[in-house]
Design a protein around this motif. Structure first.
Motif, mmCIF file in Angstrom:
data_model
loop_
_atom_site.group_PDB
_atom_site.id
_atom_site.type_symbol
_atom_site.label_atom_id
_atom_site.label_comp_id
_atom_site.label_asym_id
_atom_site.label_seq_id
_atom_site.Cartn_x
_atom_site.Cartn_y
_atom_site.Cartn_z
ATOM 1 N N UNK A 1 -7.993 58.232 63.729
ATOM 2 C CA UNK A 1 -9.244 59.189 62.494
ATOM 3 C C UNK A 1 -8.099 59.883 62.125
ATOM 4 N N UNK A 2 -7.366 60.357 62.657
ATOM 5 C CA UNK A 2 -5.672 61.092 61.721
ATOM 6 C C UNK A 2 -5.565 59.854 60.031
ATOM 7 N N UNK A 3 -5.084 58.666 60.422
ATOM 8 C CA UNK A 3 -5.696 58.155 59.147
ATOM 9 C C UNK A 3 -6.843 58.144 58.410
ATOM 10 N N UNK A 4 -8.054 58.228 58.335
ATOM 11 C CA UNK A 4 -9.131 58.245 58.284
ATOM 12 C C UNK A 4 -8.652 59.505 57.245
ATOM 13 N N UNK A 5 -8.786 60.912 58.176
ATOM 14 C CA UNK A 5 -8.572 62.184 57.738
ATOM 15 C C UNK A 5 -7.776 61.976 56.420
ATOM 16 N N UNK B 1 -9.368 53.775 54.931
ATOM 17 C CA UNK B 1 -11.461 54.634 55.075
ATOM 18 C C UNK B 1 -11.862 53.641 54.840
ATOM 19 N N UNK B 2 -11.084 52.382 56.281
ATOM 20 C CA UNK B 2 -12.551 51.571 56.805
ATOM 21 C C UNK B 2 -13.271 51.653 57.600
ATOM 22 N N UNK B 3 -14.686 51.571 57.812
ATOM 23 C CA UNK B 3 -15.288 52.175 58.782
ATOM 24 C C UNK B 3 -14.720 51.787 60.618
ATOM 25 N N UNK B 4 -14.121 50.444 60.181
ATOM 26 C CA UNK B 4 -13.585 49.985 61.226
ATOM 27 C C UNK B 4 -12.411 50.475 61.641
ATOM 28 N N UNK B 5 -12.150 50.921 63.273
ATOM 29 C CA UNK B 5 -10.649 51.695 63.423
ATOM 30 C C UNK B 5 -9.954 50.709 63.777
ATOM 31 N N UNK B 6 -10.140 49.538 64.247
ATOM 32 C CA UNK B 6 -9.231 48.236 64.450
ATOM 33 C C UNK B 6 -8.855 47.808 62.628
ATOM 34 N N UNK B 7 -9.307 47.792 62.163
ATOM 35 C CA UNK B 7 -8.438 47.817 60.763
ATOM 36 C C UNK B 7 -8.679 48.601 59.798
ATOM 37 N N UNK B 8 -7.608 49.980 60.229
ATOM 38 C CA UNK B 8 -7.039 50.674 59.252
ATOM 39 C C UNK B 8 -6.043 51.070 59.577
ATOM 40 N N UNK B 9 -4.690 51.205 58.884
ATOM 41 C CA UNK B 9 -3.391 51.434 59.459
ATOM 42 C C UNK B 9 -3.541 52.232 60.855
ATOM 43 N N UNK B 10 -2.342 51.811 61.871
ATOM 44 C CA UNK B 10 -2.623 52.056 62.594
ATOM 45 C C UNK B 10 -2.307 53.290 62.957
ATOM 46 N N UNK B 11 -1.311 53.735 62.560
ATOM 47 C CA UNK B 11 -0.764 55.043 62.331
ATOM 48 C C UNK B 11 -0.494 55.565 61.146
#
Length: 182
Positions: free
Chosen positions: A9-13, A86-96
């Protein structure tokens, strides 16, 4: 709703902030929308690539415009980094956040990033961008060796053909001639 908050969520922000820094625009526009419409936009659509965002409103853009230059600079790695964050699926975003920052550092250093498939052509292009002088020097040496070998083989073939054209008496002498021992 009601999901556990994680670093993705932080990565998304941070991805939203990164997108705004690159484009000067938000990845999504929520003006005049209800909460339900906002959730539908976020969960049902992907943002434009940063290189495709234009602040010109459809006007004709001159070829030497800063907008064209910015588009070319954003196309590729920066597009992929921003969209992965900005991927919708959290598991496909950067993990940190460190992984996100690491890809930005790799881009700035001219190294291949993890947000893009590591194809041979992509990795070779990155290597070429970082090592143009060395690649050109090695290529020149290799081409020189190959050209020298080709000329030597051609000359040897020419000499063999000339030898075969000589009269039989000379051919017999050439076969029996021995070099003196030193």
């Amino acid at each position: 709703m009601g999901k556990i908050v994680t670093t993705t969520g932080d990565v998304y922000s941070l991805g939203v902030v990164f997108y705004e820094l690159l484009t000067g625009d938000k990845p999504f526009h929520f003006e005049g929308k209800s909460l339900e419409q906002i959730l539908q936009i976020i969960t049902g659509s992907d943002p434009l690539k940063p290189s495709e965002v234009s602040r010109c409103g459809g006007a004709e853009i001159p070829q030497n415009s800063p907008v064209i230059t910015r588009h070319l600079q954003l196309k590729g790695d920066l597009d992929n980094i921003a969209l992965k964050a900005l991927r919708r699926e959290p598991e496909r975003r950067y993990q940190s956040v460190e992984a996100f920052a690491g890809d930005i550092d790799k881009h700035l250093s001219g190294l291949p990033i993890s947000a893009r498939p590591a194809t041979l052509s992509y990795r070779a292009a990155k290597f070429w961008q970082r090592n143009k002088t060395a690649v050109l020097a090695v290529s020149t040496v290799i081409l020189s060796v190959v050209a020298g070998l080709a000329v030597s083989l051609w000359q040897a073939n020419e000499a063999r053909q000339e030898r075969d054209k000589s009269p039989p008496e000379i051919q017999r002498r050439q076969k029996t001639f021995e070099f003196p021992a030193f």
